[in-house]
Design a protein around this motif. Structure first.
Motif, PDB file in Angstrom:
ATOM      1  N   ARG A 292      80.125  82.546 109.791  1.00  0.00           N
ATOM      2  CA  ARG A 292      80.762  82.391 111.101  1.00  0.00           C
ATOM      3  C   ARG A 292      81.012  80.930 111.409  1.00  0.00           C
ATOM      4  O   ARG A 292      82.020  80.566 112.007  1.00  0.00           O
ATOM      5  CB  ARG A 292      79.853  82.970 112.192  1.00  0.00           C
ATOM      6  N   LYS A 293      80.061  80.079 110.963  1.00  0.00           N
ATOM      7  CA  LYS A 293      80.213  78.658 111.251  1.00  0.00           C
ATOM      8  C   LYS A 293      81.359  78.057 110.444  1.00  0.00           C
ATOM      9  O   LYS A 293      82.099  77.202 110.942  1.00  0.00           O
ATOM     10  CB  LYS A 293      78.895  77.929 110.964  1.00  0.00           C
ATOM     11  N   ASP A 294      81.516  78.525 109.189  1.00  0.00           N
ATOM     12  CA  ASP A 294      82.665  78.063 108.403  1.00  0.00           C
ATOM     13  C   ASP A 294      83.964  78.444 109.100  1.00  0.00           C
ATOM     14  O   ASP A 294      84.928  77.684 109.128  1.00  0.00           O
ATOM     15  CB  ASP A 294      82.638  78.687 106.996  1.00  0.00           C
ATOM     16  N   PHE A 295      83.956  79.673 109.636  1.00  0.00           N
ATOM     17  CA  PHE A 295      85.150  80.132 110.364  1.00  0.00           C
ATOM     18  C   PHE A 295      85.407  79.243 111.572  1.00  0.00           C
ATOM     19  O   PHE A 295      86.532  78.795 111.809  1.00  0.00           O
ATOM     20  CB  PHE A 295      84.975  81.595 110.798  1.00  0.00           C
ATOM     21  N   ARG A 296      84.350  78.970 112.318  1.00  0.00           N
ATOM     22  CA  ARG A 296      84.509  78.132 113.499  1.00  0.00           C
ATOM     23  C   ARG A 296      85.045  76.752 113.117  1.00  0.00           C
ATOM     24  O   ARG A 296      85.953  76.220 113.762  1.00  0.00           O
ATOM     25  CB  ARG A 296      83.168  77.983 114.220  1.00  0.00           C
ATOM     26  N   ASN A 297      84.519  76.174 112.047  1.00  0.00           N
ATOM     27  CA  ASN A 297      85.015  74.870 111.590  1.00  0.00           C
ATOM     28  C   ASN A 297      86.489  74.947 111.204  1.00  0.00           C
ATOM     29  O   ASN A 297      87.256  74.017 111.422  1.00  0.00           O
ATOM     30  CB  ASN A 297      84.185  74.377 110.403  1.00  0.00           C
ATOM     31  N   SER A 298      86.861  76.068 110.613  1.00  0.00           N
ATOM     32  CA  SER A 298      88.271  76.244 110.234  1.00  0.00           C
ATOM     33  C   SER A 298      89.162  76.274 111.463  1.00  0.00           C
ATOM     34  O   SER A 298      90.264  75.722 111.469  1.00  0.00           O
ATOM     35  CB  SER A 298      88.454  77.554 109.465  1.00  0.00           C
ATOM     36  N   VAL A 299      88.693  76.947 112.511  1.00  0.00           N
ATOM     37  CA  VAL A 299      89.485  77.014 113.742  1.00  0.00           C
ATOM     38  C   VAL A 299      89.649  75.616 114.330  1.00  0.00           C
ATOM     39  O   VAL A 299      90.735  75.231 114.773  1.00  0.00           O
ATOM     40  CB  VAL A 299      88.831  77.979 114.765  1.00  0.00           C
ATOM     41  N   VAL A 300      88.574  74.843 114.312  1.00  0.00           N
ATOM     42  CA  VAL A 300      88.659  73.475 114.829  1.00  0.00           C
ATOM     43  C   VAL A 300      89.699  72.673 114.035  1.00  0.00           C
ATOM     44  O   VAL A 300      90.539  71.971 114.606  1.00  0.00           O
ATOM     45  CB  VAL A 300      87.275  72.787 114.777  1.00  0.00           C
ATOM     46  N   ALA A 301      89.649  72.836 112.715  1.00  0.00           N
ATOM     47  CA  ALA A 301      90.598  72.104 111.858  1.00  0.00           C
ATOM     48  C   ALA A 301      92.027  72.558 112.127  1.00  0.00           C
ATOM     49  O   ALA A 301      92.956  71.744 112.222  1.00  0.00           O
ATOM     50  CB  ALA A 301      90.239  72.318 110.389  1.00  0.00           C
ATOM     51  N   ALA A 302      92.196  73.863 112.259  1.00  0.00           N
ATOM     52  CA  ALA A 302      93.546  74.395 112.488  1.00  0.00           C
ATOM     53  C   ALA A 302      94.074  73.938 113.845  1.00  0.00           C
ATOM     54  O   ALA A 302      95.239  73.567 113.981  1.00  0.00           O
ATOM     55  CB  ALA A 302      93.520  75.918 112.409  1.00  0.00           C
ATOM     56  N   ARG A 303      93.225  73.970 114.864  1.00  0.00           N
ATOM     57  CA  ARG A 303      93.676  73.555 116.198  1.00  0.00           C
ATOM     58  C   ARG A 303      94.117  72.099 116.185  1.00  0.00           C
ATOM     59  O   ARG A 303      95.116  71.726 116.795  1.00  0.00           O
ATOM     60  CB  ARG A 303      92.538  73.776 117.215  1.00  0.00           C
ATOM     61  N   LYS A 304      93.390  71.288 115.435  1.00  0.00           N
ATOM     62  CA  LYS A 304      93.729  69.877 115.339  1.00  0.00           C
ATOM     63  C   LYS A 304      95.095  69.685 114.673  1.00  0.00           C
ATOM     64  O   LYS A 304      95.848  68.788 115.036  1.00  0.00           O
ATOM     65  CB  LYS A 304      92.649  69.165 114.515  1.00  0.00           C
ATOM     66  N   ALA A 305      95.391  70.557 113.718  1.00  0.00           N
ATOM     67  CA  ALA A 305      96.627  70.396 112.957  1.00  0.00           C
ATOM     68  C   ALA A 305      97.811  71.102 113.615  1.00  0.00           C
ATOM     69  O   ALA A 305      98.970  70.843 113.273  1.00  0.00           O
ATOM     70  CB  ALA A 305      96.426  70.957 111.541  1.00  0.00           C
ATOM     71  N   ALA A 306      97.533  72.004 114.556  1.00  0.00           N
ATOM     72  CA  ALA A 306      98.583  72.915 115.057  1.00  0.00           C
ATOM     73  C   ALA A 306      99.759  72.172 115.699  1.00  0.00           C
ATOM     74  O   ALA A 306     100.922  72.452 115.391  1.00  0.00           O
ATOM     75  CB  ALA A 306      97.977  73.904 116.047  1.00  0.00           C
ATOM     76  N   ALA A 307      99.460  71.236 116.591  1.00  0.00           N
ATOM     77  CA  ALA A 307     100.551  70.597 117.339  1.00  0.00           C
ATOM     78  C   ALA A 307     101.493  69.848 116.403  1.00  0.00           C
ATOM     79  O   ALA A 307     102.721  69.924 116.542  1.00  0.00           O
ATOM     80  CB  ALA A 307      99.972  69.654 118.387  1.00  0.00           C
ATOM     81  N   GLY A 308     100.918  69.137 115.439  1.00  0.00           N
ATOM     82  CA  GLY A 308     101.742  68.363 114.508  1.00  0.00           C
ATOM     83  C   GLY A 308     102.636  69.264 113.665  1.00  0.00           C
ATOM     84  O   GLY A 308     103.829  68.979 113.481  1.00  0.00           O
ATOM     85  N   TRP A 309     102.078  70.355 113.196  1.00  0.00           N
ATOM     86  CA  TRP A 309     102.865  71.280 112.356  1.00  0.00           C
ATOM     87  C   TRP A 309     103.960  71.960 113.178  1.00  0.00           C
ATOM     88  O   TRP A 309     105.085  72.136 112.723  1.00  0.00           O
ATOM     89  CB  TRP A 309     101.931  72.312 111.723  1.00  0.00           C
ATOM     90  N   ALA A 310     103.632  72.305 114.414  1.00  0.00           N
ATOM     91  CA  ALA A 310     104.635  72.939 115.279  1.00  0.00           C
ATOM     92  C   ALA A 310     105.805  71.990 115.509  1.00  0.00           C
ATOM     93  O   ALA A 310     106.953  72.405 115.594  1.00  0.00           O
ATOM     94  CB  ALA A 310     104.002  73.326 116.616  1.00  0.00           C
ATOM     95  N   LYS A 311     105.492  70.707 115.586  1.00  0.00           N
ATOM     96  CA  LYS A 311     106.527  69.715 115.885  1.00  0.00           C
ATOM     97  C   LYS A 311     107.328  69.302 114.655  1.00  0.00           C
ATOM     98  O   LYS A 311     108.403  68.726 114.784  1.00  0.00           O
ATOM     99  CB  LYS A 311     105.884  68.475 116.514  1.00  0.00           C
ATOM    100  N   ALA A 312     106.772  69.535 113.458  1.00  0.00           N
ATOM    101  CA  ALA A 312     107.490  69.133 112.235  1.00  0.00           C
ATOM    102  C   ALA A 312     108.859  69.793 112.226  1.00  0.00           C
ATOM    103  O   ALA A 312     109.028  70.914 112.689  1.00  0.00           O
ATOM    104  CB  ALA A 312     106.679  69.559 111.012  1.00  0.00           C
ATOM    105  N   SER A 313     109.848  69.092 111.697  1.00  0.00           N
ATOM    106  CA  SER A 313     111.202  69.639 111.730  1.00  0.00           C
ATOM    107  C   SER A 313     111.292  70.885 110.858  1.00  0.00           C
ATOM    108  O   SER A 313     110.529  71.058 109.898  1.00  0.00           O
ATOM    109  CB  SER A 313     112.200  68.586 111.253  1.00  0.00           C
TER     110      SER A 313
END
Lengths: 304, 281, 483
Positions: free
Chosen positions: B45-66
């Protein structure tokens, strides 16, 4: 007089105006409904705010004389109605008008400054103002140089208004923006701000000589300019929509808007005028209708 | 796999790195014939939680990529995968795929990526509208990424099935946490392809784990906006639906097999935004 | 001078007339094209006066079953077999009939729900008619709405709607459902059943086949029985987020499709370069429209710090001119709070706002003695942590915060579980689009607010709901799409 002049306002000091927002807001006043005693007092107020106007090449002594009688006594036999606030004529007709309104409260306004286009040297335009004032005009309706405004020579507008105000002496100065030529509400707002800073006693929408005259939204923009100016300086400025206000219903919508934007303090001919030629009789017919309950016919109202 | 080579260590893929499970747990993976293949990390569960943190951090940049860039990156994934196809065929073979089936599966995975690479700058036009409202307003509706999407991939070890579940949500600008089957060694190898393909760190995170342990975490996590659940298990589906209510997560239920090519799978992980602006001077 | 005198600032009363139609003393349930009695009844009253207007039937499980059965029968035997273009004709006819009886519906809506006649007349009823007219045209064109996919109806649709826009929500729900070939059982809100029942009369006049739309009145239990009915294929709900979540759980494992339009706490962001007078008007429309009983209301105002005092001053001045009172009066801006219960909720949140240290301001002037009323209210000195900033008040209460940079405005605006709507006011085009793109909300108004149109999709992100209503995007909520 000098104390009423404020520094030249920068373009950026005038707020942006959103066209659809202004038009939507103006439309909302049309949904207000005046009934019974509130309608009656508004109708009578409207009559008292009329600048009964004739501005034709064909204006003659006879025509002006008759119009002045109507302004003095809009509804013969009913002293509770009227008189109108003023008559508005060309400078040549001022002396006739002054005589015709003698011993009444009706004031005489003259258009000047090369009305309606303003396309003449300032020197001659100011001479015209002095002439009209010399003939006995109580009020001067000047036009601004729209061409110069549209060229971006805003300071020239400020200066011509200051010069006119000076030439007016004791006469009140109404500044016609000719909103139908300025076209955008942003322009109207900035021109209003310039005129008020330069000492205008009134700001006025139109000459009545171009296709687009007074509208509710353009008047709203000018009323808001007056409100902001008053908020900032404490100085009250009057408003005169002119042209295109041809029936009582529309006139009442202007008054509702005036009251809601500037408050009851402005509900007097001292601070608000209608520039109109055909509005008078419709107001009178509505007054009679309110009294009698019957819809009226034009045959029962004088056409002067 | 090979007696002469160096056996590979399969780990998790989180924030662009390959950590072992913080829990220290592993699952032994054997070939169809019972031969030891690897110790797969068993995510907690903790690995999953860490993954969510990583994904959330990356989400805005990826959404904005052309869209153009996203398309190139998806195509790049296809290129790199194609270049390593032998490795994947081998891995799938070890897990019981016939040579022919393994080759077809990898080829299909490559084709899917190429197909979806071409959608990155087209689905918006397909799913947008300019709305002829009655007032003087310019009014339009466009899809925007849901944000953080959990992908519970099909159980089969098929690489194509994994790609069919990942690609639509990825190209739509979402950051992903992917739950692959516990023994899906090729899924972890696929993460290596992603790293070599300029997919920004954290945009895709990939876990191998026991399904029953992590599926509820996916649907309950309040910072996950949407979940694709590939499942034929009636109870699993129902529980997921129930649990997703807590933050009104968008839950897309799909049978436990590869998703057919369709732009509508992209739309499943988009939110339609309508914008009004007056028209005037 | 009387207080009604124009010069004194008054308007004489200008009530809308209601003598050209009647509201019946009793209404039954509209099931299978027939008016059907129920064992129990309940009263609906005028929130502006407290007077009982009418008594309506309370649908229990038995009546819910009857209604779903009637809808199923109509679906199987008539509606699913009818050519799509014929379905469309019924919807066009309904739109026309609604336009013809517009005044009656407007007055009924105002009496039953408390909203000002100006709004029911100018917004609710015309928009409702427009929704039927818009969706009528879709009926035979659905294949064009979903490129590359096959499209078909879902079957029987259960719809539960709220009390803030009773007729309009009924139209939002019924029109697309019928256009896409489904039949409907609709439950209006407990406090505002009348316009939906009048709509049933109108369906009769339109010759809509029996059972295609069934209207059953009742409270929460009726809605729950309807939503949980096993023969329902789809659930559409507009209302609170709490109930929305319960509905989401109740459809788990059933295979029912669902759409939810839930709560909101919209941010309205005003920049220093905005058209300020229009922005102030937009703030007013954003929060005081329909007494603030609006899920997309602009209830959180973010003002750039440099213009905060100016905007608040203008706002207060404008609020003084809002006329609160008799909803039937044409000059009324703010009507009655829909129910005593809702009034209580508003009052308790306002109290919480004061207790938490926000600064309350209300327009001067009295309120009517009878009925449910609340003054237009604003709070300054609000912080993100205040309950009045976090929770949906659903009343005429605005919470004002200041910001310094666009980034700060965006991050505060998005710092909420909701995501229904938002507003941005700036004269700079590029900034407007930067902000509208960044707001996590389904509907974003730039330099305007609270605008609606049947062609424009409406619906929220996050806990504000799932699915869209209106426009091409709203159709998928009522279609089976195979791709």
């Amino acid at each position: 007089m000098k104390s009423e002049v404020f520094p030249f306002p920068a373009r950026r000091d005038s707020p942006a105006i959103d066209q659809s927002g202004v038009e939507e807001r103006a439309q909302r006043f049309c949904a207000r409904s005046l009934k019974k005693e509130s309608k009656m007092s508004a109708l009578k107020l409207a009559v008292s705010m009329l600048d009964v106007t004739t501005l034709e090449g064909a204006d003659s002594v006879g025509k002006v004389h008759q119009m002045c009688q109507k302004a003095r006594q809009p509804l013969p036999g009913d002293p509770s109605v009227g008189p109108a606030a003023a008559v508005c004529v060309y400078p040549r007709m001022v002396s006739t008008a002054v005589k015709a309104v003698e011993k009444s409260k009706v004031r005489v306004a003259a258009v000047a400054t090369q009305f309606p286009s303003g396309q003449m040297r300032l020197k001659e335009r100011l001479a015209e103002v002095r002439y009209a004032v010399g003939e006995g005009a109580d009020e001067i309706d000047m036009v601004i140089s729209r061409g110069q405004f549209l060229q971006g020579e805003y300071r020239a507008i400020y200066e011509e208004i200051i010069a006119c105000k000076e030439a007016c002496g004791k006469a009140h100065l109404k500044v016609i923006l000719e909103t139908g030529e300025l076209m955008t509400y942003d322009h109207v707002r900035y021109a209003s701000d310039i005129a008020m800073a330069a000492g205008a006693d009134f700001i006025k929408t139109s000459t009545g000589k171009v296709p687009i005259a007074a509208t509710l939204p353009v008047t709203l923009v000018m009323l808001q300019a007056i409100e902001d100016f008053h908020e900032r300086t404490g100085r009250m400025v009057g408003m005169k929509p002119a042209g295109g206000i041809s029936n009582a219903k529309l006139a009442l919508q202007y008054l509702v808007m005036l009251r809601e934007i500037l408050g009851t303090k402005w509900l007097t001919p001292k601070w608000f005028r209608f520039g109109a030629s055909s509005l008078t009789n419709d107001l009178l017919m509505q007054i009679r209708k309110q009294e009698s309950g019957h819809y009226q016919s034009g045959d029962y109202f004088t056409q002067d | 796999m090979s007696t002469s080579g160096i056996p590979k260590t399969y780990k998790l893929f989180i924030a662009g790195k390959f950590p072992r499970s913080e829990s220290g747990r592993i699952t032994e993976v054997r070939s169809a014939q019972g031969e030891f293949l690897a110790n797969a990390s068993r995510a907690s569960r903790k690995d999953f939680r860490n993954s969510v943190v990583a994904a959330r951090k990356a989400a805005a940049g990826w959404a904005k990529a052309s869209s153009y860039l996203k398309g190139q990156i998806l195509y790049r994934i296809a290129e790199v995968l194609d270049g390593r196809s032998e490795q994947f065929v081998k891995e799938l073979g070890a897990r019981g795929f016939s040579q022919k089936k393994a080759e077809a599966d990898v080829a299909e995975a490559v084709d899917l990526l190429v197909h979806y690479a071409g959608w990155t700058d087209k689905y918006q036009a397909l799913f947008s509208s300019v709305n002829p409202v009655a007032s003087a307003h310019f009014n339009f509706s466009v899809p925007q990424p849901s944000g953080l999407v959990g992908i519970i991939a099909p159980r089969s070890g098929s690489l194509a099935a994994l790609v069919s579940a990942i690609a639509p949500a990825l190209l739509g600008g979402n950051a992903l946490v992917v739950l692959a089957a516990q023994d899906a060694l090729s899924a972890i190898s696929f993460a290596e392809v992603l790293v070599s393909s300029d997919v920004p760190a954290g945009v895709v995170n990939l876990l191998t784990a026991q399904r029953a342990e992590l599926v509820p975490e996916f649907v309950k996590h309040m910072d996950v906006n949407a979940v694709l659940l590939c499942s034929d298990d009636v109870d699993e589906r129902k529980n997921a639906e129930w649990q997703s209510a807590e933050n009104l997560k968008r839950l897309s239920l799909h049978p436990d097999r590869a998703l057919a090519r369709s732009p509508y799978h992209i739309l499943d992980f988009q939110e339609i935004k309508t914008t009004w602006h007056p028209i005037g001077v | 001078m009387s207080a009604n005198d124009f010069l004194a600032g008054g308007f004489a009363p200008a009530p809308e007339s209601s003598d050209h139609f009647t509201i019946k003393k009793n209404y039954d349930l509209y099931i299978g094209g027939k008016w059907t009695q129920a064992a129990k009844r309940f009263q609906t009253s005028n929130p502006a006066t407290g007077e009982v207007i009418s008594e309506v039937a309370l649908a229990g499980t038995k009546e819910v079953n009857l209604a779903v059965k009637a809808a199923r029968k109509a679906y199987d035997e008539v509606w699913s077999k009818m050519p799509a273009s014929e379905r469309g004709k019924y919807l066009f006819r309904i739109a026309r009939l609604l336009q013809e009886r517009a005044r009656e519906f407007a007055v009924t809506e105002t009496i039953d729900g408390g909203k000002p006649i100006r709004e029911s007349r100018d917004v609710d009823v015309p928009l409702a008619a427009a929704h039927f007219f818009y969706h009528a045209g879709w009926a035979d064109k659905l294949e064009y709405a979903f490129p590359g996919a096959k499209v078909g109806p879902l079957g029987v649709v259960a719809q539960v709607i709220p009390w803030n826009f009773p007729l309009l929500m009924a139209a939002w729900k019924i029109a697309p459902a019928l256009a896409c070939g489904n039949t409907v059982v609709l439950k209006p809100a407990e406090t505002t059943p009348l316009t939906a029942l009048k709509l049933a009369e109108l369906f009769d006049d339109a010759g809509l086949p029996p059972g295609v739309v069934n209207i059953i009145t009742g409270a929460g239990e009726t809605g729950q029985a309807l939503v949980e009915h096993p023969d329902v294929n789809k659930v559409a709900f507009t209302g609170s987020t709490a109930v929305g979540k319960a509905i989401r759980r109740s459809v788990a494992g059933t295979g029912k499709k669902f759409t939810l339009e839930l709560g909101g706490k919209a941010a309205n962001i005003i920049f220093e370069d905005a058209a300020l007078n229009e922005a102030v008007e937009g703030i007013v429309n954003g929060i005081f429209f329909n007494q603030g009983h609006v899920c997309c209301a602009g209830s959180r105002l973010f003002v750039q710090e440099s213009i905060a005092s100016q905007v608040i001053k203008k706002l207060q001045k404008r609020m003084q001119t809002l006329i609160v009172g008799n909803p039937l009066d044409k000059n009324t801006d703010i009507g009655a709070i829909n129910s005593a219960e809702q009034l209580q909720r508003i009052k308790s949140l306002v109290k919480a706002g004061q207790a938490e240290g926000a600064c309350l301001w209300q327009a001067a002037g009295g309120l009517p003695r009878k009925g449910n009323w609340f003054k237009p209210t604003l709070f300054t000195d609000c912080a993100q942590s205040h309950r009045i900033v976090q929770e949906e008040i659903f009343g005429p209460v605005l919470a004002i915060q200041t910001f310094r940079t666009p980034q700060e405005a965006l991050s505060k605006a998005n710092n909420t579980p909701y995501g229904l709507s938002g507003g941005v006011w700036t004269d700079k085009g590029s900034k407007a689009f930067k902000m509208t793109t960044g707001l996590n909300a389904g509907v974003v108004w730039a330099n305007t607010f609270n605008k609606f149109d049947p062609s424009s999709p409406f619906g929220g992100f996050k806990e504000s709901g799932i699915g869209r209503e209106g426009g091409i995007h709203g159709l998928s909520a009522y279609c089976q799409i195979s791709h």
